[in-house]
Design a protein around this motif. Structure first.
Motif, PDB file in Angstrom:
ATOM      1  N   PHE A  15       0.804  -1.227   0.000  1.00 40.54           N
ATOM      2  CA  PHE A  15       0.000   0.000   0.000  1.00 40.54           C
ATOM      3  C   PHE A  15       0.835   1.275   0.000  1.00 40.54           C
ATOM      4  O   PHE A  15       0.365   2.349   0.291  1.00 40.54           O
ATOM      5  CB  PHE A  15      -1.029   0.017   1.130  1.00 40.54           C
ATOM      6  CG  PHE A  15      -0.441  -0.237   2.472  1.00 40.54           C
ATOM      7  CD1 PHE A  15       0.218   0.778   3.159  1.00 40.54           C
ATOM      8  CD2 PHE A  15      -0.564  -1.486   3.070  1.00 40.54           C
ATOM      9  CE1 PHE A  15       0.731   0.535   4.395  1.00 40.54           C
ATOM     10  CE2 PHE A  15      -0.042  -1.716   4.317  1.00 40.54           C
ATOM     11  CZ  PHE A  15       0.612  -0.710   4.983  1.00 40.54           C
ATOM     12  N   TYR A  54      -7.524  14.266   9.842  1.00 40.98           N
ATOM     13  CA  TYR A  54      -7.008  12.917  10.027  1.00 40.98           C
ATOM     14  C   TYR A  54      -6.350  12.433   8.742  1.00 40.98           C
ATOM     15  O   TYR A  54      -5.253  11.887   8.740  1.00 40.98           O
ATOM     16  CB  TYR A  54      -8.169  11.998  10.429  1.00 40.98           C
ATOM     17  CG  TYR A  54      -7.754  10.574  10.748  1.00 40.98           C
ATOM     18  CD1 TYR A  54      -7.363  10.222  12.041  1.00 40.98           C
ATOM     19  CD2 TYR A  54      -7.766   9.588   9.768  1.00 40.98           C
ATOM     20  CE1 TYR A  54      -7.003   8.918  12.342  1.00 40.98           C
ATOM     21  CE2 TYR A  54      -7.388   8.294  10.057  1.00 40.98           C
ATOM     22  CZ  TYR A  54      -7.022   7.961  11.348  1.00 40.98           C
ATOM     23  OH  TYR A  54      -6.653   6.681  11.637  1.00 40.98           O
ATOM     24  N   TYR A  58      -2.574  11.431   7.971  1.00 41.91           N
ATOM     25  CA  TYR A  58      -2.348  10.088   7.437  1.00 41.91           C
ATOM     26  C   TYR A  58      -1.468  10.146   6.199  1.00 41.91           C
ATOM     27  O   TYR A  58      -0.500   9.404   6.070  1.00 41.91           O
ATOM     28  CB  TYR A  58      -3.713   9.463   7.129  1.00 41.91           C
ATOM     29  CG  TYR A  58      -3.682   8.197   6.315  1.00 41.91           C
ATOM     30  CD1 TYR A  58      -3.442   6.974   6.947  1.00 41.91           C
ATOM     31  CD2 TYR A  58      -3.913   8.213   4.944  1.00 41.91           C
ATOM     32  CE1 TYR A  58      -3.429   5.803   6.207  1.00 41.91           C
ATOM     33  CE2 TYR A  58      -3.896   7.045   4.198  1.00 41.91           C
ATOM     34  CZ  TYR A  58      -3.659   5.841   4.836  1.00 41.91           C
ATOM     35  OH  TYR A  58      -3.646   4.687   4.112  1.00 41.91           O
ATOM     36  N   MET A 119      -3.707  10.129  15.259  1.00 40.83           N
ATOM     37  CA  MET A 119      -3.843   8.740  15.702  1.00 40.83           C
ATOM     38  C   MET A 119      -3.064   7.765  14.824  1.00 40.83           C
ATOM     39  O   MET A 119      -2.437   6.836  15.298  1.00 40.83           O
ATOM     40  CB  MET A 119      -5.324   8.380  15.674  1.00 40.83           C
ATOM     41  CG  MET A 119      -5.701   7.237  16.567  1.00 40.83           C
ATOM     42  SD  MET A 119      -7.459   6.943  16.370  1.00 40.83           S
ATOM     43  CE  MET A 119      -8.169   8.226  17.348  1.00 40.83           C
ATOM     44  N   TYR A 120      -3.078   8.021  13.524  1.00 45.26           N
ATOM     45  CA  TYR A 120      -2.416   7.100  12.600  1.00 45.26           C
ATOM     46  C   TYR A 120      -0.905   7.098  12.831  1.00 45.26           C
ATOM     47  O   TYR A 120      -0.262   6.058  12.825  1.00 45.26           O
ATOM     48  CB  TYR A 120      -2.737   7.461  11.146  1.00 45.26           C
ATOM     49  CG  TYR A 120      -2.280   6.413  10.164  1.00 45.26           C
ATOM     50  CD1 TYR A 120      -3.041   5.272   9.965  1.00 45.26           C
ATOM     51  CD2 TYR A 120      -1.082   6.553   9.462  1.00 45.26           C
ATOM     52  CE1 TYR A 120      -2.624   4.280   9.093  1.00 45.26           C
ATOM     53  CE2 TYR A 120      -0.661   5.575   8.584  1.00 45.26           C
ATOM     54  CZ  TYR A 120      -1.429   4.431   8.402  1.00 45.26           C
ATOM     55  OH  TYR A 120      -1.010   3.458   7.555  1.00 45.26           O
ATOM     56  N   ARG A 123      -0.046   5.035  15.763  1.00 41.94           N
ATOM     57  CA  ARG A 123      -0.117   3.590  15.571  1.00 41.94           C
ATOM     58  C   ARG A 123       1.013   3.018  14.727  1.00 41.94           C
ATOM     59  O   ARG A 123       1.364   1.862  14.878  1.00 41.94           O
ATOM     60  CB  ARG A 123      -1.427   3.220  14.864  1.00 41.94           C
ATOM     61  CG  ARG A 123      -2.608   3.195  15.781  1.00 41.94           C
ATOM     62  CD  ARG A 123      -3.830   2.710  15.013  1.00 41.94           C
ATOM     63  NE  ARG A 123      -5.034   3.014  15.740  1.00 41.94           N
ATOM     64  CZ  ARG A 123      -5.471   2.302  16.764  1.00 41.94           C
ATOM     65  NH1 ARG A 123      -4.782   1.232  17.123  1.00 41.94           N
ATOM     66  NH2 ARG A 123      -6.563   2.642  17.400  1.00 41.94           N
ATOM     67  N   THR A 124       1.532   3.827  13.841  1.00 40.08           N
ATOM     68  CA  THR A 124       2.500   3.273  12.897  1.00 40.08           C
ATOM     69  C   THR A 124       3.921   3.821  13.111  1.00 40.08           C
ATOM     70  O   THR A 124       4.837   3.061  13.358  1.00 40.08           O
ATOM     71  CB  THR A 124       2.063   3.553  11.454  1.00 40.08           C
ATOM     72  OG1 THR A 124       1.817   4.952  11.335  1.00 40.08           O
ATOM     73  CG2 THR A 124       0.806   2.785  11.117  1.00 40.08           C
TER      74      THR A 124
ATOM     75  N   ARG B  93      -5.083  -2.778   5.093  1.00 42.57           N
ATOM     76  CA  ARG B  93      -4.641  -1.394   4.970  1.00 42.57           C
ATOM     77  C   ARG B  93      -5.732  -0.434   5.411  1.00 42.57           C
ATOM     78  O   ARG B  93      -5.504   0.500   6.164  1.00 42.57           O
ATOM     79  CB  ARG B  93      -4.262  -1.132   3.504  1.00 42.57           C
ATOM     80  CG  ARG B  93      -3.681   0.228   3.260  1.00 42.57           C
ATOM     81  CD  ARG B  93      -3.703   0.526   1.784  1.00 42.57           C
ATOM     82  NE  ARG B  93      -5.078   0.671   1.302  1.00 42.57           N
ATOM     83  CZ  ARG B  93      -5.444   0.482   0.041  1.00 42.57           C
ATOM     84  NH1 ARG B  93      -4.552   0.109  -0.864  1.00 42.57           N
ATOM     85  NH2 ARG B  93      -6.701   0.650  -0.318  1.00 42.57           N
ATOM     86  N   LEU B  96      -6.236  -0.508   9.133  1.00 42.65           N
ATOM     87  CA  LEU B  96      -5.213   0.275   9.831  1.00 42.65           C
ATOM     88  C   LEU B  96      -5.562   1.763   9.784  1.00 42.65           C
ATOM     89  O   LEU B  96      -5.387   2.481  10.753  1.00 42.65           O
ATOM     90  CB  LEU B  96      -3.843   0.018   9.191  1.00 42.65           C
ATOM     91  CG  LEU B  96      -2.676   0.743   9.853  1.00 42.65           C
ATOM     92  CD1 LEU B  96      -2.506   0.272  11.296  1.00 42.65           C
ATOM     93  CD2 LEU B  96      -1.378   0.514   9.077  1.00 42.65           C
ATOM     94  N   TYR B  97      -6.106   2.203   8.631  1.00 44.40           N
ATOM     95  CA  TYR B  97      -6.500   3.608   8.518  1.00 44.40           C
ATOM     96  C   TYR B  97      -7.525   3.977   9.580  1.00 44.40           C
ATOM     97  O   TYR B  97      -7.415   4.983  10.259  1.00 44.40           O
ATOM     98  CB  TYR B  97      -7.063   3.889   7.116  1.00 44.40           C
ATOM     99  CG  TYR B  97      -7.561   5.304   6.942  1.00 44.40           C
ATOM    100  CD1 TYR B  97      -6.659   6.316   6.617  1.00 44.40           C
ATOM    101  CD2 TYR B  97      -8.903   5.624   7.136  1.00 44.40           C
ATOM    102  CE1 TYR B  97      -7.088   7.623   6.485  1.00 44.40           C
ATOM    103  CE2 TYR B  97      -9.344   6.933   7.007  1.00 44.40           C
ATOM    104  CZ  TYR B  97      -8.440   7.940   6.680  1.00 44.40           C
ATOM    105  OH  TYR B  97      -8.876   9.224   6.555  1.00 44.40           O
ATOM    106  N   GLY B  99      -8.009   2.459  12.315  1.00 40.84           N
ATOM    107  CA  GLY B  99      -7.583   2.029  13.661  1.00 40.84           C
ATOM    108  C   GLY B  99      -8.305   0.772  14.100  1.00 40.84           C
ATOM    109  O   GLY B  99      -8.487   0.546  15.296  1.00 40.84           O
TER     110      GLY B  99
END
Lengths: 733, 468
Positions: A15, A54, A58, A119-120, A123-124, B93, B96-97, B99
């Motif tokens: 992705f 967001y 992202y 938030m993204y 998480r990553t 994917r 994940l976006y 959450g």
């Protein structure tokens, strides 16, 4: 170039789509976020689209702009916080904390929303790059930019401490504000709370209480001071529960305890006129309870209280048992001991939480001072004698029972239990023979107590005494049933005492009056007829008699006298006047006893049965005696001074002591032989300790005596010394 | 004019996702959690201005609608239904976006049922050497340790996407691996003669990035020494155990604190026990003991011991030293303690199961109770033999595992599942390609079986339960 990249394309993570990178992409995106964050801090977020923000964040992360975004965010938040700092710094006086609280709430709300947007990234990018998550980052920045900024850091702490000080001196403060402020510090991490608040708070508290305690200890009594300390402790606990971390409770308690109690422990406990000793003397249960509870927090606190209490008990006990005044009345002496014991038992139960170690201290103190006076065993036995004689008067047997139980407590403290046994036997014998034992049940219950305390051996002879009396009664009955012509003789009641069971007395038979002698001889032949191979000797020094008397003036009385006195009085049936020498010859009573009997017959006020010529106290050989014709008494039955159990005179005491020492010898020898028989070979010191250990329940053997006994055993070839090592003994079978 | 909201619209949310309109309730979205994109979006802090709006709140989301449909369905029902044609990678994917990846994972791998396992996929590796050991991660991922001199461990996330591999420092060969948690991997490596002093040993790594976290060193007489670690285990707290053989023959089990990497103890090997080159360590929760099993053919005899580290004692031990040779030369080649902690299950080179009773003294219990000769997998007996011969004896000895009250044993190219108190064989898992199974591991609701050939491992999962 493009072709080469395309070929590798499919193998790259699925992705991560490659887009045409707009050189302004980051700046545009960041501006969007930057503006949004400003709106959020300005409470103007209603116009913002969360989805858009967001997605923007992202996309930035997706384009590997995570590090840059993170850096910018940090910078930006810092700027906002610096603005806030200016506001907080500008707040005047009391508004300072309120402003801080308001800004803290604002920042928290904003931070939640910023975290939502990012938030993204959280998480990553954050976990794989070991960065601080956004929310925690916001807290760290708040801590560094505001809480620990030079203008605020000290002021915040001072404000908090000042408010607490004001509360301690009685003012009412805004606890709610305090709570939110300390809660903020806790949210920033336990180390922030501890470093920026708790530690200085504890230091300031220490100096506050140090000062306060210095001030109060000089003008307060111990009891009042402890009340203050107790109140301060509960105030601090309450304060912690209101607006601090629970864990602080333990620490502030320790500080107060140290400053108010530990540092003044000796002074408080030993305070003149109000310290521990005073509380004990005055039975101030409440103060004592408080002292116990408070000093429980202090290291060694209870130990100190205990040792002061112990030395107090020892001192008062020692003055009690060594006071010559007290020695005059044994019953009062023991009663005082019992009262003392009751007093401290109560104190320990009520105020010291029935603390085992305190009870032990009490016991060891009593043990210590009771044995300071070597007459204690005698006195305790006398006390029991008194109680058991008067048993009937104390209508309630339960009361007597509890008294006896308490006496047993004292008995337990005695080291020379064999001495007590000796006296108890004597006193019991007198009670039994003279028929003064008030209650058979109480006597037996006392025996059971002694038995459970010291074992069968201790009481077997005492039990024998009871049995003798019982069989004597039967024998006497049998005697009177055996012959019908006995009615002409005076009635006798014979108590047959087994030798050995009873306290041995030097036997000195006196000449009995013929009337008695005749019936006694009849009894002797009856008894020896029914029991083979026994010997019967009359213990004329122990009996008593009732005589019907008609005096010259016509008054009739029944006199209760001892056997000796009876013998004397019977002489006056045949003669009017007798000299001392004549009486002595006729009765063959030992001179000491005879003199005592005559004294009690002639010189006791109001009971002068005989008249002595001359009327002096001492009795000479030529003094003459006659019946006192003018004898009067309100009572029909007159009791002439039978010598009751009294505390011993000094020579008697010495004699008893000697007898006890003599009795101990075989016991020590038996113990040595028992030990050596099982161990075969043993060195001197071990024998000493073992023997002492074995005999401890009865008495504390003297090492010198043990040594002598060992030597005697070697002489008699029970033991031998080892040929090479002289300190070793060997058992010879 | 004010119109009060009607029941039909209150709490309703309209979502326009990539042009497709979905209508749902705010509650459904909030149930995803405040820490998800959808949960935050409907949270009050982002909707301060729209309180009085009677119409359903409307949001636009610039994402693919077909994936969103699946995820919304997941939020509504708790089930994950992926329509055919939707690539899993795309779904992950999108999850994940929003959450929601954790939710997808737990819906995807929900509930391990040993009786209903299905082969989900076979993954082909790319390493030069054959895999020698496989370990399941608590979150459903796994790692494969490869033999040879590379010291490489391939790490896969639960989506079976390969992460950065972990290389043991200076490429020491890896003997054992264990997941401390989903993101921390422990490796035990062999020391090679002639290398520098800190060769081999035990280290922890980030399973996400492959970076080294701690080197777990062993000191004897306060002198750090290099050593070979053969097997690993950890307890419920923070203790890590490894069977260690030092350069100057210090045999025993070392203990470290997993948070700090500091050594906290060393259990030196007492006579009669083999501790320093164990094949398997297993922590037994019920008795607070560590099982150490050293097996043929690493040593001539097999040993099993239980160690209590609180008082440094061997509380139970067994070995087949001195067992009469008449028993057809049966050697225990793997051991695992059953989950009730009452017995140790053994397997020999002929695939027979045997049991040792832990409640009795090993000497008095009469040794191993071998099960009567029943080939575990009679159907494939002949085939297995040939495979074994082909790939070399060592890699194809049977292996054991205990999980969910069942015993698992790998025999040849199949894994047998034994159930009940008498350990009756209830199912067999077999996948025809890849040859004999040289190792397998259960965890994160999956069973991973590593084949001795062709660099392939199978992933067995429990399919969703039937609707009724």
């Amino acid at each position: 170039m493009m072709n080469g990249q395309k070929k590798r394309g499919p193998r790259i993570e699925p992705f991560r789509h490659r887009v045409e990178t707009d050189p302004k992409f980051f700046d545009k995106s960041w501006k969007k976020l930057h503006d949004a964050i400003r709106e959020i801090y300005n409470h103007n977020a209603s116009g913002l689209s969360f989805e858009e923000l967001y997605r923007t964040a992202y996309n930035m992360v997706l384009h590997k702009l995570g590090p840059k975004l993170y850096e910018k965010l940090t910078e930006n938040m810092k700027e906002h916080l610096e603005e806030m700092r200016t506001c907080v710094e500008a707040a005047q006086g009391g508004l300072f904390l309120e402003e801080l609280e308001r800004k803290w709430n604002d920042h928290n709300k904003a931070l939640t929303m910023i975290r939502d947007i990012l938030m993204y990234m959280d998480r990553t990018y954050i976990p794989t790059n070991k960065k601080t998550p956004v929310f925690d980052l916001g807290l760290e920045l708040w801590r560094d930019t505001i809480v620990r900024s030079p203008m605020i850091h000290g002021r915040l702490l001072d404000t908090l401490l000042e408010l607490i000080h004001r509360e301690r001196t009685g003012e009412v403060i805004n606890r709610c504000l305090m709570r939110t402020t300390t809660k903020m510090l806790m949210t920033l991490g336990s180390s922030v709370y501890q470093d920026d608040f708790e530690r200085p708070f504890l230091e300031v508290s220490a100096s506050f209480y140090s000062g306060e305690s210095q001030q109060f200890i000089d003008c307060y009594s111990c009891g009042d001071y402890l009340k203050l300390a107790e109140r301060r402790l509960s105030e601090e606990s309450e304060r912690v529960s209101q607006y601090m971390d629970v864990k602080t409770n333990e620490k502030i308690t320790a500080v107060v305890v140290k400053e108010m109690l530990s540092n003044h422990m000796q002074r408080l406990i030993l305070m003149e006129n109000s310290g521990l000793v005073n509380m004990l003397v005055e039975d101030r249960y409440e103060d004592l309870t408080r002292m116990y509870t408070l000093f429980n927090y202090v290291p060694d606190g209870l130990t100190t209280i205990r040792s002061v209490m112990m030395s107090h008990i020892k001192d008062t006990g020692k003055s009690l048992v060594t006071d010559p005044e007290r020695l005059k009345d044994p019953v009062d002496f023991v009663q005082r001991l019992l009262n003392e014991k009751d007093k401290f038992d109560n104190i320990i139960n009520v105020s010291f939480n029935s603390d085992k170690s305190f009870l032990n201290a009490l016991n060891s103190s009593f043990e210590h001072f009771i044995n300071l006076n070597n007459r204690s065993p005698e006195f305790i036995s006398l006390f029991v004698d008194d109680k058991l004689r008067k048993g009937v008067k104390e209508a309630n047997e339960d009361v007597l029972e509890t008294v006896l139980d308490k006496v047993m407590m004292l008995f337990r403290y005695l080291q020379e239990k064999d001495l007590f046994e000796k006296y108890y036997k004597q006193h019991l014998a007198k009670r039994l023979i003279s028929g003064k034992a008030a209650s058979d049940d109480s006597e037996r219950s006392m025996l059971v107590k002694l038995k459970t305390e010291c074992g069968y051996q201790f009481t077997s002879k005492l039990e024998g005494m009871f049995n003798d009396l019982k069989t004597s009664q039967d024998t006497t009955q049998g005697f009177y049933a055996s012959a019908s012509d006995l009615a002409d003789y005076p009635t006798i009641s014979v108590q047959i005492l087994t030798t050995g069971s009873w306290p041995t007395q030097p036997c000195s038979t006196c000449n009995l009056p013929p009337e008695i002698l005749a019936v006694s001889e009849r009894f002797r032949s009856y008894y020896l007829g029914t029991h083979n191979g026994r010997r019967l000797t009359w213990q004329t020094n122990m009996g008593n008699a009732d005589i019907k008397t008609t005096f010259g003036n016509g008054s009739k009385h029944e006199l209760n006298v001892s056997t000796y006195q009876m013998c004397i009085l019977m002489l006056f049936n045949s003669s009017d006047v007798l000299t001392y020498r004549e009486i002595e010859q006729a009765t063959a009573i030992p001179a000491v006893d005879l003199k005592r009997c005559l004294q009690s017959l002639a010189l006791m006020k109001g009971k002068q049965v005989l008249r002595k010529e001359p009327m002096s106290r001492d009795i000479a050989d030529d003094d003459s005696f006659s019946v006192n014709d003018k004898f009067t008494s309100k009572l029909f039955k007159v009791k002439i001074g039978t010598v009751s159990a009294q505390k011993e005179t000094d020579p008697e005491k010495l004699e008893t002591r000697q007898r006890v020492e003599e009795d101990r010898k075989p016991q020590i020898e038996a113990a040595i032989v028992r030990i050596m028989k099982s161990r075969r070979v043993l060195d001197h010191n071990s024998i000493m300790t073992e023997v002492t250990k074995q005999l401890q329940p009865r008495f504390l053997p003297n090492p010198v005596v043990i040594k002598k006994r060992i030597e005697s055993l070697i002489e008699r070839e029970f033991l031998e010394r080892d040929k090479t090592d002289r300190k070793m003994y060997r058992y010879l079978a | 004019m004010y119109t009060p909201p009607t029941t039909s619209t209150r709490g309703r949310v309209r979502l326009n996702v990539g042009g497709r309109v979905f209508e749902t309730t705010a509650a459904t979205l909030a149930a995803a959690g405040r820490d998800t994109m959808l949960g935050a979006m409907v949270d009050a802090s982002w909707n301060s201005g729209v309180h009085d709006d009677p119409a359903p709140a409307e949001y636009f989301i610039d994402r693919d609608p077909s994936c969103f449909a699946v995820l919304l369905d997941l939020l509504r029902t708790g089930d994950l239904h992926v329509p055919p044609g939707l690539p899993e990678a795309t779904l992950y994917r999108e999850a994940l976006y929003y959450g929601l990846l954790d939710r997808v994972r737990s819906a995807r791998l929900g509930g391990f049922d040993p009786d209903r396992l299905r082969l989900a996929s076979s993954v082909h590796g790319r390493s030069p050497g054959d895999g020698v050991a496989i370990r399941a991660a608590p979150d459903g991922g796994c790692c494969v340790s490869h033999g040879g001199a590379s010291g490489v461990v391939r790490v896969y996330n639960w989506m079976l996407q390969e992460r950065r591999p972990v290389y043991y420092p200076s490429h020491a060969p890896v003997n054992d691996a264990a997941y401390l948690d989903a993101s921390t991997l422990l490796l035990a490596a062999r020391e090679r003669p002639g290398r520098r002093d800190d060769d081999g040993g035990v280290s922890s790594f980030s399973a996400l990035t492959g970076e080294t976290r701690h080197r777990f060193r062993v000191a004897h007489d306060r002198q750090p020494r290099s050593f070979t670690a053969t097997a690993l285990a950890f307890d419920g707290g923070c203790d890590v155990f490894a069977s260690c053989k030092g350069r100057i023959n210090e045999y025993g089990v070392a203990v470290w604190d997993c948070n700090t990497g500091e050594q906290t103890g060393f259990f030196y090997e007492p006579p009669g026990c083999a501790l320093g080159e164990a094949d398997r360590l297993q922590w037994l929760d019920g008795t607070n003991t560590l099982m150490v099993a050293t097996m043929f053919p690493r040593t001539d005899s097999s040993f099993v011991s239980l160690l209590d580290f609180r008082d440094k004692s061997v509380v139970w031990s067994w070995s087949d030293v001195g067992t009469p040779a008449s028993l057809e030369d049966k050697h225990a080649v793997d051991a695992v303690a059953t989950e009730d902690g009452r017995s140790v299950c053994l397997v020999n080179q002929y695939d027979d199961l045997g049991f040792l009773d832990l409640r009795k003294n090993a000497a008095s219990s009469g040794g191993v109770r071998w099960r009567s000769r029943s080939k575990l997998a009679t159907m494939s007996g002949g085939k297995t033999k040939t495979k074994k011969a082909a790939c070399g004896e060592e890699t194809c000895y049977p292996k054991l595992a205990a999980h969910g009250g069942r015993l698992f044993a790998s025999t040849g190219d199949a894994i047998s599942v034994f159930s009940g108190p008498d350990h009756v064989m209830t199912s067999t898992l077999r996948c025809s390609n890849g040859g004999a199974i040289c190792d397998f591991s259960i965890g994160g609701d999956r069973l991973f079986a590593l084949h001795g050939e062709e660099n392939v491992f199978d992933v067995w999962e429990t399919p969703p339960p039937p609707i009724i």
